[in-house]
Design a protein around this motif. Structure first.
Motif, PDB file in Angstrom:
ATOM      1  N   THR A  72       0.833  -1.209   0.000  1.00 19.55           N
ATOM      2  CA  THR A  72       0.000   0.000   0.000  1.00 19.55           C
ATOM      3  C   THR A  72       0.866   1.257   0.000  1.00 19.55           C
ATOM      4  O   THR A  72       1.847   1.346   0.756  1.00 19.55           O
ATOM      5  CB  THR A  72      -0.905   0.021   1.242  1.00 19.55           C
ATOM      6  N   ASP A  73       0.502   2.213  -0.838  1.00 22.21           N
ATOM      7  CA  ASP A  73       1.167   3.514  -0.840  1.00 22.21           C
ATOM      8  C   ASP A  73       0.545   4.344   0.290  1.00 22.21           C
ATOM      9  O   ASP A  73      -0.465   5.021   0.102  1.00 22.21           O
ATOM     10  CB  ASP A  73       0.974   4.207  -2.198  1.00 22.21           C
ATOM     11  N   VAL A  74       1.146   4.237   1.471  1.00 24.84           N
ATOM     12  CA  VAL A  74       0.578   4.861   2.667  1.00 24.84           C
ATOM     13  C   VAL A  74       0.540   6.379   2.530  1.00 24.84           C
ATOM     14  O   VAL A  74      -0.409   7.045   2.958  1.00 24.84           O
ATOM     15  CB  VAL A  74       1.373   4.438   3.926  1.00 24.84           C
ATOM     16  N   ARG A  75       1.552   6.936   1.899  1.00 25.09           N
ATOM     17  CA  ARG A  75       1.591   8.395   1.721  1.00 25.09           C
ATOM     18  C   ARG A  75       0.415   8.862   0.867  1.00 25.09           C
ATOM     19  O   ARG A  75      -0.235   9.861   1.180  1.00 25.09           O
ATOM     20  CB  ARG A  75       2.911   8.798   1.079  1.00 25.09           C
ATOM     21  N   ALA A  76       0.120   8.129  -0.188  1.00 23.69           N
ATOM     22  CA  ALA A  76      -1.011   8.490  -1.049  1.00 23.69           C
ATOM     23  C   ALA A  76      -2.328   8.317  -0.302  1.00 23.69           C
ATOM     24  O   ALA A  76      -3.248   9.131  -0.446  1.00 23.69           O
ATOM     25  CB  ALA A  76      -1.003   7.637  -2.312  1.00 23.69           C
ATOM     26  N   LEU A  77      -2.437   7.270   0.519  1.00 24.64           N
ATOM     27  CA  LEU A  77      -3.650   7.041   1.305  1.00 24.64           C
ATOM     28  C   LEU A  77      -3.908   8.214   2.238  1.00 24.64           C
ATOM     29  O   LEU A  77      -5.031   8.711   2.334  1.00 24.64           O
ATOM     30  CB  LEU A  77      -3.511   5.745   2.104  1.00 24.64           C
ATOM     31  N   ARG A  78      -2.865   8.676   2.927  1.00 20.50           N
ATOM     32  CA  ARG A  78      -3.035   9.744   3.905  1.00 20.50           C
ATOM     33  C   ARG A  78      -3.445  11.058   3.255  1.00 20.50           C
ATOM     34  O   ARG A  78      -4.074  11.892   3.894  1.00 20.50           O
ATOM     35  CB  ARG A  78      -1.746   9.926   4.708  1.00 20.50           C
ATOM     36  N   GLN A  79      -3.107  11.225   1.981  1.00 21.65           N
ATOM     37  CA  GLN A  79      -3.538  12.436   1.291  1.00 21.65           C
ATOM     38  C   GLN A  79      -5.034  12.411   0.988  1.00 21.65           C
ATOM     39  O   GLN A  79      -5.632  13.451   0.706  1.00 21.65           O
ATOM     40  CB  GLN A  79      -2.748  12.622  -0.004  1.00 21.65           C
ATOM     41  N   ARG A  80      -5.640  11.230   1.068  1.00 17.99           N
ATOM     42  CA  ARG A  80      -7.090  11.113   0.846  1.00 17.99           C
ATOM     43  C   ARG A  80      -7.874  11.163   2.150  1.00 17.99           C
ATOM     44  O   ARG A  80      -9.106  11.140   2.154  1.00 17.99           O
ATOM     45  CB  ARG A  80      -7.404   9.808   0.101  1.00 17.99           C
ATOM     46  N   ILE A  81      -7.142  11.215   3.271  1.00 20.57           N
ATOM     47  CA  ILE A  81      -7.762  11.251   4.593  1.00 20.57           C
ATOM     48  C   ILE A  81      -7.318  12.514   5.312  1.00 20.57           C
ATOM     49  O   ILE A  81      -6.132  12.691   5.602  1.00 20.57           O
ATOM     50  CB  ILE A  81      -7.373  10.017   5.429  1.00 20.57           C
ATOM     51  N   GLY A  82      -8.255  13.413   5.596  1.00 19.73           N
ATOM     52  CA  GLY A  82      -7.935  14.596   6.377  1.00 19.73           C
ATOM     53  C   GLY A  82      -7.974  14.246   7.852  1.00 19.73           C
ATOM     54  O   GLY A  82      -8.938  13.633   8.327  1.00 19.73           O
TER      55      GLY A  82
END
Length: 250
Positions: A72-82
């Motif tokens: 999983t691209d965790v950095r990309a995931l966190r950009q979708r979660i505020g």
């Protein structure tokens, strides 16, 4: 398809189970409130969902994608979660506008002018346009929390996570944040809010999940759980003064 689907999520630290088989569904445009006594695993749940920590077992699906996979691209995931933290987490040496635009500039590579335009839009949405060039030390607690919300919204997330959004605020400022969350719900912003604040839970009228000892023991509308519940632990928690805590003392 739910925006967020959680199945049999567990989290253990040093042999101690903090979350034990959590199931959760969050639909697009929905607000859910997670409540429970201190130490029940509320904040740990949020940290698992945005992968600040890696769950011990279980599955988290974000718009159908398994984000517990090792690749999983965790950095990309966190950009979708505020993520809105209870202590605001603002940089003291940056102005309100600079705090809001930091992610746009550093993570998204957005030009400063475009980032500032977006940041000013979100600050205006929080009624903070006139405070854009102030530093955190010049702002009230409620204003700092609204800057933190503006910062999260500026990244155009799919969902907003709130971790005890009123716990660091006095009663009047807490009511400001409750009003903001209520307005965001009207705007169909998807939200998951962790709180111990009974007044907040009743006011925002989201669906409430009661987490206790790492297990979700009940889920329902606030009025259902605030009534005479059959489970004595649930009844004891929600029978506290519904106007107690940070917001209710006003």
């Amino acid at each position: 398809m739910a925006l967020l689907t959680v199945r049999k999520l567990t989290m253990s630290y040093d042999g101690r189970t903090v979350l034990n088989g959590i199931d959760l569904d969050l639909e697009e445009g929905e607000l859910k409130v997670v409540m429970g006594p201190s130490g029940c695993g509320k904040s740990t749940l949020l940290r698992c969902l945005n992968r600040l920590v890696t769950p011990t077992s279980g599955q988290i699906l974000f718009r159908g994608e398994d984000v517990t996979r090792p690749d999983t691209d965790v950095r990309a995931l966190r950009q979708r979660i505020g993520f809105v933290f209870q202590n605001f987490a603002l940089y003291r040496h940056l102005t309100a506008l600079e705090n809001v635009t930091l992610g746009l500039r550093k993570l998204r590579g957005m030009p400063t002018a475009a980032a500032n335009e977006r940041g000013l839009h979100e600050l205006a949405r929080m009624d903070l346009a006139e405070h854009a060039h102030k530093y955190p030390a010049q702002l009230s607690g409620g204003q700092k929390q609204r800057v933190a919300i503006a910062r999260a919204l500026a990244m155009d997330p799919a969902v907003l996570f709130f971790d005890e959004p009123t716990s660091a605020l006095d009663p009047l400022m807490a009511r400001e944040i409750i009003s903001v969350i209520t307005q965001l719900r009207r705007d169909n912003v998807t939200m998951l809010c962790v709180t111990h604040d009974l007044f907040l839970a009743r006011s925002v009228r989201g669906r409430v999940m009661f987490l206790d000892q790492g297990v979700i023991r009940a889920e329902g509308e606030a009025d259902e759980l605030f009534g005479e519940h059959a489970d004595p632990r649930i009844r004891a928690f929600f029978s506290q003064d519904a106007h107690g805590g940070a917001a209710g003392a006003a």
